[in-house]
Design a protein around this motif. Structure first.
Motif, PDB file in Angstrom:
ATOM      1  N   CYS A 193       3.997  -2.109   8.645  1.00 32.80           N
ATOM      2  CA  CYS A 193       4.962  -3.235   8.204  1.00 32.80           C
ATOM      3  C   CYS A 193       5.713  -3.911   9.620  1.00 32.80           C
ATOM      4  CB  CYS A 193       5.912  -2.523   7.336  1.00 32.80           C
ATOM      5  SG  CYS A 193       5.098  -1.229   5.845  1.00 32.80           S
ATOM      6  N   CYS A 252       5.150  -7.392  11.197  1.00 34.05           N
ATOM      7  CA  CYS A 252       5.800  -8.469  10.335  1.00 34.05           C
ATOM      8  C   CYS A 252       7.170  -8.400  10.033  1.00 34.05           C
ATOM      9  CB  CYS A 252       4.915  -9.160   9.060  1.00 34.05           C
ATOM     10  SG  CYS A 252       3.194  -9.375   9.564  1.00 34.05           S
ATOM     11  N   HIS A 253       7.647  -7.392   9.323  1.00 31.66           N
ATOM     12  CA  HIS A 253       8.917  -7.144   8.837  1.00 31.66           C
ATOM     13  C   HIS A 253      10.065  -6.676  10.009  1.00 31.66           C
ATOM     14  CE1 HIS A 253       8.086  -7.692   4.681  1.00 31.66           C
ATOM     15  NE2 HIS A 253       6.844  -7.351   4.803  1.00 31.66           N
ATOM     16  N   MET A 308       1.313 -12.223   2.197  1.00 34.21           N
ATOM     17  CA  MET A 308       1.009 -10.848   2.762  1.00 34.21           C
ATOM     18  C   MET A 308      -0.146 -10.311   2.031  1.00 34.21           C
ATOM     19  SD  MET A 308       3.595  -7.464   2.216  1.00 34.21           S
ATOM     20  CE  MET A 308       2.891  -5.972   1.732  1.00 34.21           C
TER      21      MET A 308
HETATM   22  C1  HEC Z   1       0.947  -9.770   8.257  1.00 40.92           C
HETATM   23  C2  HEC Z   1       2.394  -9.630   8.116  1.00 40.92           C
HETATM   24  C3  HEC Z   1       3.103  -8.674   7.003  1.00 40.92           C
HETATM   25  C4  HEC Z   1       2.598  -7.299   6.963  1.00 40.92           C
HETATM   26  C5  HEC Z   1       1.954  -6.584   7.890  1.00 40.92           C
HETATM   27  C6  HEC Z   1       3.339  -6.809   5.857  1.00 40.92           C
HETATM   28  N1  HEC Z   1       4.212  -7.737   5.075  1.00 40.92           N
HETATM   29 FE1  HEC Z   1       5.158  -7.825   3.654  1.00 40.92          FE
HETATM   30  N2  HEC Z   1       5.364  -9.830   3.612  1.00 40.92           N
HETATM   31  C7  HEC Z   1       5.022 -10.497   4.559  1.00 40.92           C
HETATM   32  C8  HEC Z   1       5.218 -12.068   4.051  1.00 40.92           C
HETATM   33  C9  HEC Z   1       4.893 -13.006   5.137  1.00 40.92           C
HETATM   34  C10 HEC Z   1       6.015 -11.898   2.915  1.00 40.92           C
HETATM   35  C11 HEC Z   1       6.605 -12.887   2.027  1.00 40.92           C
HETATM   36  C12 HEC Z   1       5.368 -13.612   1.469  1.00 40.92           C
HETATM   37  C13 HEC Z   1       5.504 -14.865   0.529  1.00 40.92           C
HETATM   38  O1  HEC Z   1       6.736 -15.143   0.186  1.00 40.92           O
HETATM   39  O2  HEC Z   1       4.382 -15.526   0.499  1.00 40.92           O
HETATM   40  C14 HEC Z   1       6.090 -10.384   2.604  1.00 40.92           C
HETATM   41  C15 HEC Z   1       6.683 -10.068   1.526  1.00 40.92           C
HETATM   42  C16 HEC Z   1       6.890  -8.604   1.387  1.00 40.92           C
HETATM   43  C17 HEC Z   1       7.778  -8.082   0.193  1.00 40.92           C
HETATM   44  C18 HEC Z   1       8.627  -8.919  -1.010  1.00 40.92           C
HETATM   45  C19 HEC Z   1      10.012  -9.345  -0.400  1.00 40.92           C
HETATM   46  C20 HEC Z   1      10.364 -10.031  -1.639  1.00 40.92           C
HETATM   47  O3  HEC Z   1      10.650 -11.168  -1.533  1.00 40.92           O
HETATM   48  O4  HEC Z   1      10.846  -9.111  -2.379  1.00 40.92           O
HETATM   49  C21 HEC Z   1       7.730  -6.706   0.245  1.00 40.92           C
HETATM   50  C22 HEC Z   1       8.438  -5.793  -0.527  1.00 40.92           C
HETATM   51  C23 HEC Z   1       6.974  -6.461   1.448  1.00 40.92           C
HETATM   52  N3  HEC Z   1       6.316  -7.491   1.908  1.00 40.92           N
HETATM   53  C24 HEC Z   1       6.888  -5.037   1.833  1.00 40.92           C
HETATM   54  C25 HEC Z   1       6.000  -4.715   2.884  1.00 40.92           C
HETATM   55  C26 HEC Z   1       5.623  -3.533   3.372  1.00 40.92           C
HETATM   56  C27 HEC Z   1       6.233  -2.352   2.586  1.00 40.92           C
HETATM   57  C28 HEC Z   1       4.727  -3.638   4.449  1.00 40.92           C
HETATM   58  C29 HEC Z   1       3.926  -2.371   5.101  1.00 40.92           C
HETATM   59  C30 HEC Z   1       3.300  -1.435   4.158  1.00 40.92           C
HETATM   60  C31 HEC Z   1       4.461  -4.905   4.682  1.00 40.92           C
HETATM   61  N4  HEC Z   1       5.149  -5.524   3.641  1.00 40.92           N
HETATM   62  C32 HEC Z   1       3.578  -5.231   5.352  1.00 40.92           C
HETATM   63  C33 HEC Z   1       4.203 -10.143   5.540  1.00 40.92           C
HETATM   64  C34 HEC Z   1       3.743  -8.949   5.982  1.00 40.92           C
END
Ligand code: HEC
Length: 158
Positions: free
Chosen positions: A82, A85-86, A127
């Motif tokens: 995670c 990105c996060h 994501m």
């Molecule tokens: C490649 C980049 C990337 C990775 C790696 C990634 N995310 Fe995300 N994540 C995003 C993006 C960009 C958004 C917002 C998407 C949208 O709104 O279109 C998001 C949204 C989210 C959200 C929703 C947030 C909300 O608004 O409620 C959660 C929860 C989340 N991610 C958890 C995780 C977790 C846990 C991991 C690891 C397992 C992870 N993400 C890995 C890019 C990533």
């Protein structure tokens, strides 16, 4: 006894041990097993269920108790999957985002463990899903760690 030993080579010579002469299917060949089908197929017949599927389904829908071990596992997996990105803090400014990937919102009140586990399983907007990389138990572990991140650093990244 002696006669039997002497006869042995003769008997063996009579056997054809060649492994080229056994029932087999040719590579890429057809087989009568399936209608007009190839001898090898990775299409599972309709209704096929993996042996551990019920257990996996149960694990995906039932959050485990949060323990220090679960949180440690969640932190470990979060850092791997995670942070690109996060970010380590959860503020959404990871390396990949610094190079142009859409910025995720900071984890906040909109997130809860079920929603986070669901986002991991199915993806969320930009994501991509992680269902093929992160086992159900680890999804819950990460989700629990995300909750901990929120309490440690409330409001960060806003
Ligand atoms: C490649 C980049 C990337 C990775 C790696 C990634 N995310 Fe995300 N994540 C995003 C993006 C960009 C958004 C917002 C998407 C949208 O709104 O279109 C998001 C949204 C989210 C959200 C929703 C947030 C909300 O608004 O409620 C959660 C929860 C989340 N991610 C958890 C995780 C977790 C846990 C991991 C690891 C397992 C992870 N993400 C890995 C890019 C990533």
């Amino acid at each position: 006894m002696k006669a039997a030993l002497l006869a042995m080579p003769l008997l063996l010579a009579g056997c054809d041990l060649s492994m080229t002469k056994q029932a087999r299917h040719d590579a890429q060949g057809g087989a009568t097993l399936w209608q007009d089908g190839p001898a090898a197929s990775d299409d599972a017949p309709a209704g096929t269920v993996a042996q551990d599927q019920p257990a996996r389904d149960a694990a995906a829908t039932t959050p485990p108790h949060v323990t220090p071990a679960l949180l440690a596992r969640g932190e470990d997996r979060y850092r791997i999957f995670c942070t690109p990105c996060h970010a380590e803090t959860g503020n959404g400014l990871g390396r990949v985002v610094q190079r142009g990937f859409p910025r995720p919102p900071a984890f906040g009140n909109q997130d809860n463990p079920r929603r986070t586990a669901d986002a991991i399983t199915r993806g969320y907007g930009a994501m991509y899903p992680f269902a093929d990389r992160i086992e159900p138990d680890d999804r819950w572990a990460i989700a629990a760690y995300v909750e901990a991140l929120k309490t440690l650093q409330p409001g960060q990244g806003k």
